[in-house]
Structures are given as structure tokens and as C-alpha cells.
Write a protein that holds these residues in place. Structure first.
Motif, PDB file in Angstrom:
ATOM      1  N   ASP A 175      31.309  -7.897   3.343  1.00  0.00           N
ATOM      2  CA  ASP A 175      32.498  -8.747   3.425  1.00  0.00           C
ATOM      3  C   ASP A 175      33.266  -8.502   4.725  1.00  0.00           C
ATOM      4  O   ASP A 175      34.089  -9.322   5.127  1.00  0.00           O
ATOM      5  CB  ASP A 175      33.446  -8.454   2.255  1.00  0.00           C
ATOM      6  CG  ASP A 175      32.742  -8.538   0.916  1.00  0.00           C
ATOM      7  OD1 ASP A 175      32.241  -9.625   0.583  1.00  0.00           O
ATOM      8  OD2 ASP A 175      32.675  -7.504   0.222  1.00  0.00           O
ATOM      9  N   PHE A 176      32.975  -7.359   5.356  1.00  0.00           N
ATOM     10  CA  PHE A 176      33.724  -6.936   6.550  1.00  0.00           C
ATOM     11  C   PHE A 176      32.737  -6.211   7.462  1.00  0.00           C
ATOM     12  O   PHE A 176      32.105  -5.241   7.035  1.00  0.00           O
ATOM     13  CB  PHE A 176      34.870  -6.014   6.146  1.00  0.00           C
ATOM     14  CG  PHE A 176      35.842  -5.674   7.245  1.00  0.00           C
ATOM     15  CD1 PHE A 176      36.998  -6.409   7.419  1.00  0.00           C
ATOM     16  CD2 PHE A 176      35.602  -4.603   8.096  1.00  0.00           C
ATOM     17  CE1 PHE A 176      37.910  -6.079   8.416  1.00  0.00           C
ATOM     18  CE2 PHE A 176      36.497  -4.272   9.093  1.00  0.00           C
ATOM     19  CZ  PHE A 176      37.664  -5.019   9.260  1.00  0.00           C
ATOM     20  N   VAL A 177      32.583  -6.681   8.701  1.00  0.00           N
ATOM     21  CA  VAL A 177      31.562  -6.159   9.614  1.00  0.00           C
ATOM     22  C   VAL A 177      32.217  -5.682  10.899  1.00  0.00           C
ATOM     23  O   VAL A 177      32.993  -6.412  11.525  1.00  0.00           O
ATOM     24  CB  VAL A 177      30.504  -7.233   9.949  1.00  0.00           C
ATOM     25  CG1 VAL A 177      29.444  -6.665  10.892  1.00  0.00           C
ATOM     26  CG2 VAL A 177      29.854  -7.758   8.674  1.00  0.00           C
ATOM     27  N   LYS A 178      31.907  -4.441  11.290  1.00  0.00           N
ATOM     28  CA  LYS A 178      32.387  -3.894  12.554  1.00  0.00           C
ATOM     29  C   LYS A 178      31.230  -3.843  13.554  1.00  0.00           C
ATOM     30  O   LYS A 178      30.092  -3.560  13.186  1.00  0.00           O
ATOM     31  CB  LYS A 178      32.920  -2.472  12.356  1.00  0.00           C
ATOM     32  CG  LYS A 178      34.179  -2.386  11.520  1.00  0.00           C
ATOM     33  CD  LYS A 178      35.419  -2.775  12.310  1.00  0.00           C
ATOM     34  CE  LYS A 178      35.818  -1.691  13.282  1.00  0.00           C
ATOM     35  NZ  LYS A 178      37.118  -1.976  13.944  1.00  0.00           N
ATOM     36  N   ARG A 220      37.418 -14.909   5.586  1.00  0.00           N
ATOM     37  CA  ARG A 220      38.821 -15.297   5.775  1.00  0.00           C
ATOM     38  C   ARG A 220      39.639 -14.984   4.526  1.00  0.00           C
ATOM     39  O   ARG A 220      40.798 -14.564   4.614  1.00  0.00           O
ATOM     40  CB  ARG A 220      38.906 -16.791   6.112  1.00  0.00           C
ATOM     41  CG  ARG A 220      40.315 -17.289   6.404  1.00  0.00           C
ATOM     42  CD  ARG A 220      40.280 -18.616   7.130  1.00  0.00           C
ATOM     43  NE  ARG A 220      39.594 -19.621   6.338  1.00  0.00           N
ATOM     44  CZ  ARG A 220      40.198 -20.504   5.530  1.00  0.00           C
ATOM     45  NH1 ARG A 220      41.521 -20.482   5.416  1.00  0.00           N
ATOM     46  NH2 ARG A 220      39.518 -21.391   4.860  1.00  0.00           N
ATOM     47  N   SER A 221      39.036 -15.158   3.356  1.00  0.00           N
ATOM     48  CA  SER A 221      39.751 -14.866   2.111  1.00  0.00           C
ATOM     49  C   SER A 221      40.133 -13.395   2.025  1.00  0.00           C
ATOM     50  O   SER A 221      41.201 -13.054   1.495  1.00  0.00           O
ATOM     51  CB  SER A 221      38.891 -15.255   0.907  1.00  0.00           C
ATOM     52  OG  SER A 221      37.615 -14.618   0.974  1.00  0.00           O
ATOM     53  N   LEU A 222      39.274 -12.500   2.532  1.00  0.00           N
ATOM     54  CA  LEU A 222      39.599 -11.074   2.555  1.00  0.00           C
ATOM     55  C   LEU A 222      40.703 -10.794   3.559  1.00  0.00           C
ATOM     56  O   LEU A 222      41.670 -10.075   3.251  1.00  0.00           O
ATOM     57  CB  LEU A 222      38.347 -10.253   2.903  1.00  0.00           C
ATOM     58  CG  LEU A 222      38.570  -8.761   3.159  1.00  0.00           C
ATOM     59  CD1 LEU A 222      39.074  -8.065   1.894  1.00  0.00           C
ATOM     60  CD2 LEU A 222      37.282  -8.099   3.659  1.00  0.00           C
ATOM     61  N   LEU A 223      40.599 -11.367   4.744  1.00  0.00           N
ATOM     62  CA  LEU A 223      41.596 -11.125   5.790  1.00  0.00           C
ATOM     63  C   LEU A 223      42.990 -11.549   5.344  1.00  0.00           C
ATOM     64  O   LEU A 223      43.987 -10.889   5.668  1.00  0.00           O
ATOM     65  CB  LEU A 223      41.207 -11.874   7.070  1.00  0.00           C
ATOM     66  CG  LEU A 223      39.956 -11.363   7.793  1.00  0.00           C
ATOM     67  CD1 LEU A 223      39.566 -12.327   8.906  1.00  0.00           C
ATOM     68  CD2 LEU A 223      40.195  -9.966   8.369  1.00  0.00           C
ATOM     69  N   GLY A 267      38.127  -2.633  -1.790  1.00  0.00           N
ATOM     70  CA  GLY A 267      36.830  -2.719  -2.437  1.00  0.00           C
ATOM     71  C   GLY A 267      35.830  -3.600  -1.731  1.00  0.00           C
ATOM     72  O   GLY A 267      34.782  -3.940  -2.292  1.00  0.00           O
ATOM     73  N   ALA A 268      36.115  -3.968  -0.473  1.00  0.00           N
ATOM     74  CA  ALA A 268      35.190  -4.811   0.284  1.00  0.00           C
ATOM     75  C   ALA A 268      33.939  -4.030   0.664  1.00  0.00           C
ATOM     76  O   ALA A 268      33.989  -2.812   0.883  1.00  0.00           O
ATOM     77  CB  ALA A 268      35.874  -5.346   1.538  1.00  0.00           C
TER      78      ALA A 268
END
Length: 496
Positions: free
Chosen positions: A132-135, A176-179, A202-203
Motif C-alpha cells: 500500500d506504501f512503497v519507498k 491515495r486513500s491511505l495518504l 497497518g499498511a
């Protein structure tokens, strides 16, 4: 327009890599670029983003730039939106609000020489429901604030995130929903704040290697403010998560101390220098040996000598057993011993002249970093690499951590732990320009492999006749013998 940019940035069908991805990934991402006075490179970054097949739109959030950033971004094909308030965090939040796609990719406005396909690479874990989140991960390690502040703090307060190479990096892809559910800090701590918040929400997190990265460095006076902001954000998140305790703060400072003993931090100090001078500590810089002096002062000399007379022990086992002798010794005793060691005449002059000639100068030791760092500062060298002892409440717990720079490559696991591997790490560094000249000075057989790898190798007061007999190693009587050679060698490198 996008087809033109794809040709310009080298997208075409091949059997692997980003080009193959470009044939199967459709436009799915809103690319957001926060920008403040980025006229120098903003058009190139916008064009790069538009060239990626995963890009549906490029939004430049202009922080009221006083140069031509906004105009140049529009000319390059971006939608330009003025930020609702000064600050990168607000710009990032405004960009997420303006995005039309569910995947938002953030890029910095000062990037250059990016490989094709990075946006696609960042989106794939999201498209495959793997994250859900990528660095983005780039280069060997981070800058000073990353290595000295962010990573040690995360290691203590959020060890689940300690493996991430670039916690402060601004190249991010997320839903975008997470951000929209996260908090965007106003200052330099925004990126690490989003990372921690995403984890606490919890992402599912992922990291993608994007290769090397070129961007403008922060001025030195900004680094202090950046470190303070990053610390504030991590402390705040730790407090909210119920993880902020006095013992952890003490552990954090110990972790920060140990980071400066790592090869990633050392390589970040090179700053384009192509010449390297490595000096052994015990017996070379100092006539006496640190462990012997500390053992004498603490009443452990007899036990130490007994350990040194056990030839069946391998070097690491012996080092770990010796470290156990100093359990319960206060840190001040280590520091006082290191400050009292005699320094050979001419060492400080050599280091000064070497740095003036463009050399990066380091102390490399099989001893302890707490001592090597003090010796490094006493002779005005750039860095120290040695093994680390851990301290709890400023008292040594007797545990030794082998410096990773001394370890052999994974494909040569049977090779010994050795100072020569430090040279291999330096030579493997991909940061341009490459190191082209290495000098090394030692005194004993444990320096031999390092000396063999150096371009110019020297020994002082050799402890074994094998060193004097080794081809390519010169015996010197004093460090002043080397000063005259420095200018000529450095000039030859500069002329290449």
C-alpha cells in the motif's frame, strides 16, 4: 505528447526491465512534484514523468516560487497548482487532494539522470496488491541525517522499519486513500512521518531499488535543522505509539554513535575525492596497543596476555574473548586511555598534508571504534573504521560487534575477516568519481592483505620480517618520509 517523451527517455520493448513493464502497465498514477524554485531541473523531471507509461498526469505543486518554476512546468506539460501554504508537507497533501488516480507517486523537483521506468517500478507492488506504501531505495546508503539520525532512531523506536535504506527519501508511491488518512508534517520530517504513520496504520510496506540518484545536496547549515525536524517527528510518533522511554533514548544515542563506524557513513564523506590514505592504529599511529594499555589500567593485563598466547583461537574468537575482559569498564576509562596514547611524530603533519593534497584519510583498526574515533580526531583524519563495543548506561557490556566493512563478500564466505575488505568496499563504491589512488600504512601481519591491495604500501616499525620482504611494500623510518611523496601522486591523479 507522452509518446514523444517515451522515445526521448528510452522506452522500448525488450525482454526484461522497465521496457517490458511499459508494454503491460497502463496509465495508473498521478505523479506529484512539490517544487520551490526548481527552475533548473523542473522541465526535465516533468518530461521524465510524462515519459513513463504508468503516468496518467503530472501535478507540480508550486510553493510560490520566485523563479520560473511554474511557467517551465506548464510548458513541459504539467498541471501546476499553487500550494495552500508554504512547506513540502502541505504541498504533498495538496497534491494528493488534486490527484485523479488512486495511486500517487511523489518525485522531487531537483532530480537528474534517472533511469527509465522508475514510476512503473514503484507502481507495480501496488498494482499487484503487494503493498500500500512503497519507498524508493537508491545508492549504497543515505546522507548524514539519514545515517546519523533517522536510521539509529528507527532502529530503537521502530525496529520493524530499520531495514529500509532511505527512510527520508521523497520518492514514494502510495494509495491515495491511505495518504488521505495520514498526517503530513510541515518540515523535513514529512517523509519519515508518512512512513511511520503508514506502518502504524497497518499498511503493507515495500521498497523498490531505483538505482543511482542525482539531486542537489542540502547546505550544511540546513542539515542541523533537518536532523532536528526528523528527530522531533520520530520522537512524536514513538510517544504516540507508547514506545518512548528513557532507556530507549539512551539506546538511541548509543546506536547513533555506532553508525559513524559504518562504511556507508564513511562513503558519504568522500564528496568526490579520488585519493585515499588508510592508517592502521595500533603499532602504526600509536607505538603501543590500545587493548594492552586499557588492560594494564583496569588490572586485566595478565588475563589479556594469556588470551594472546592461545594460537588455536581464530581472530574473531580471540577478539570476542578479549572484549569480555572489559565488561563493566566505564566508557570514560576507554576514552581516557585513548586520549593518553602516544602518537608517533609526523602523523598529524602527514594527515594534514594528505588532506590538502586531496586525500580522504581514515584510521582502520582491528581494535575498538570508541578508541579509533578518538585517535582519528587527535590526528585530524576524516573517518575511523573499527569494531564496536556496546555500552549500556555508559558501561561496557563486553559484547563485540564486528564491523561489516571487514567482512568478506557473500560469495567468498570462507575468506577471513580482514582490513583488506575495507578497500574492496571503497573500490566497489559506484558514486562518481571512482577512487583511483590508495595509500596504506601498517606495521604487522594483520595489515598485510590491506597493504597488498593498496597502490602504495608502507610499513613503519615492522613486527615481522615478512613485511619487509614483501614486494611492493616500502619500509619507512618516520611518517615525515611520506609527506614529500604526497603532492606528486595527487597531481598525477588530478591530471587524468
Amino acid at each position: 505528447m507522452k509518446a514523444k517523451y517515451r522515445r526521448r527517455f528510452g522506452f522500448k520493448a525488450t525482454k526484461n526491465g522497465p521496457a517490458l513493464q511499459s508494454t503491460i502497465v497502463k496509465a495508473c498514477a498521478s505523479v506529484v512534484i512539490p517544487a520551490l524554485n526548481e527552475a533548473k531541473r523542473i522541465q526535465e523531471v516533468v518530461a521524465y514523468a510524462l515519459a513513463d507509461p504508468a503516468t496518467d498526469e503530472v501535478i507540480v505543486i508550486d510553493d510560490s516560487s520566485i523563479d520560473n518554476t511554474a511557467m517551465l512546468a506548464r510548458q513541459a506539460g504539467a498541471l501546476v497548482v499553487t500550494s495552500s501554504m508554504l512547506g513540502k508537507g502541505t504541498s504533498m497533501r495538496d497534491g494528493a487532494a488534486a490527484a485523479i488516480q488512486d495511486i500517487v507517486v511523489y518525485l522531487d523537483g531537483d532530480l537528474a539522470n534517472l533511469r527509465p521506468g522508475i514510476i512503473t517500478s514503484l507502481c507495480l507492488p501496488l498494482l499487484n496488491n503487494e503493498a500500500d506504501f512503497v519507498k524508493a531505495r537508491f545508492g549504497r546508503g543515505g546522507g548524514r541525517v539519514t545515517e546519523l539520525t533517522a536510521k539509529p532512531m528507527l532502529k530503537v523506536f521502530f525496529p520493524e522499519l530499520a531495514h529500509l535504506a532511505q527512510p527520508l527519501g521523497g520518492i514514494i508511491a502510495a494509495r491515495r486513500s491511505l495518504l488521505q488518512a495520514l498526517t503530513f508534517e510541515d518540515g523535513y520530517g514529512v517523509d519519515v512521518g508518512l512512513l511511520v504513520d503508514a506502518y502504524l496504520a497497518g499498511a503493507q510496506l515495500a521498497e523498490v531499488d531505483i538505482g543511482s540518484l542525482e539531486h542537489d545536496s542540502q547546505p550544511l547549515h540546513d542539515l542541523t535543522f533537518m536532523a532536528n525536524e526528523v528527530s522531533r517527528v520520530i520522537f512524536n510518533r514513538a510517544k504516540l505509539a507508547g514506545r518512548l522511554h528513557v532507556e530507549q533514548v539512551i539506546a538511541m544515542y548509543e546506536s547513533q554513535r555506532q553508525v559513524t563506524a559504518g562504511i556507508d557513513y564513511v562513503l558519504s564523506l568522500r564528496k568526490g575525492r579520488r585519493c585515499l590514505l588508510l592508517l592502521d592504529m595500533d603499532g602504526t599511529i600509536t607505538p603501543s596497543r590500545f587493548a594492552l594499555e586499557l588492560a594494564r589500567i583496569t588490572g586485566n593485563e595478565a588475563a589479556l596476555m594469556q588470551m594472546l598466547d592461545t594460537p588455536h583461537d581464530d581472530a574473531i574468537t580471540r577478539s570476542e574473548r578479549i572484549a569480555g575482559l572489559f565488561r563493566f569498564v566505564h566508557k570514560q576509562q576507554f576514552e581516557q586511555t585513548a586520549r593518553s596514547l602516544e602518537i608517533r611524530p609526523g602523523v598529524v603533519e602527514l594527515v594534514n598534508q594528505a588532506r590538502r593534497a586531496g586525500f580522504m584519510v581514515g584510521v582502520v583498526s582491528d581494535s575498538y571504534f570508541i578508541a579509533a574515533e578518538i585517535i582519528r580526531r587527535r590526528i585530524f583524519a576524516d573517518f575511523a573504521l573499527a569494531h564496536t563495543l556496546t555500552f549500556e548506561g555508559d558501561v561496557c557490556n563486553g559484547q563485540l560487534q564486528i564491523n561489516s566493512a571487514f567482512l568478506p563478500d557473500d560469495d567468498d564466505a570462507d575468506a577471513p575477516i580482514c582490513k583488506s575488505n575495507v578497500l574492496r568496499c571503497v573500490l566497489a563504491d559506484k558514486t562518481p568519481p571512482p577512487v583511483e589512488l590508495i595509500w596504506a600504512v601498517g606495521d604487522n601481519l594483520n595489515d598485510l592483505e590491506m597493504l597488498r591491495l593498496a597502490d602504495n604500501a608502507f610499513v613503519i616499525d615492522p613486527k615481522s620480517p615478512k613485511l619487509s620482504e614483501e614486494p611492493g611494500i616500502a619500509v619507512i623510518n618516520a611518517f615525515t618520509d611520506l609527506v614529500k611523496l604526497l603532492g606528486h601522486e595527487a597531481n598525477l591523479v588530478d591530471q587524468k
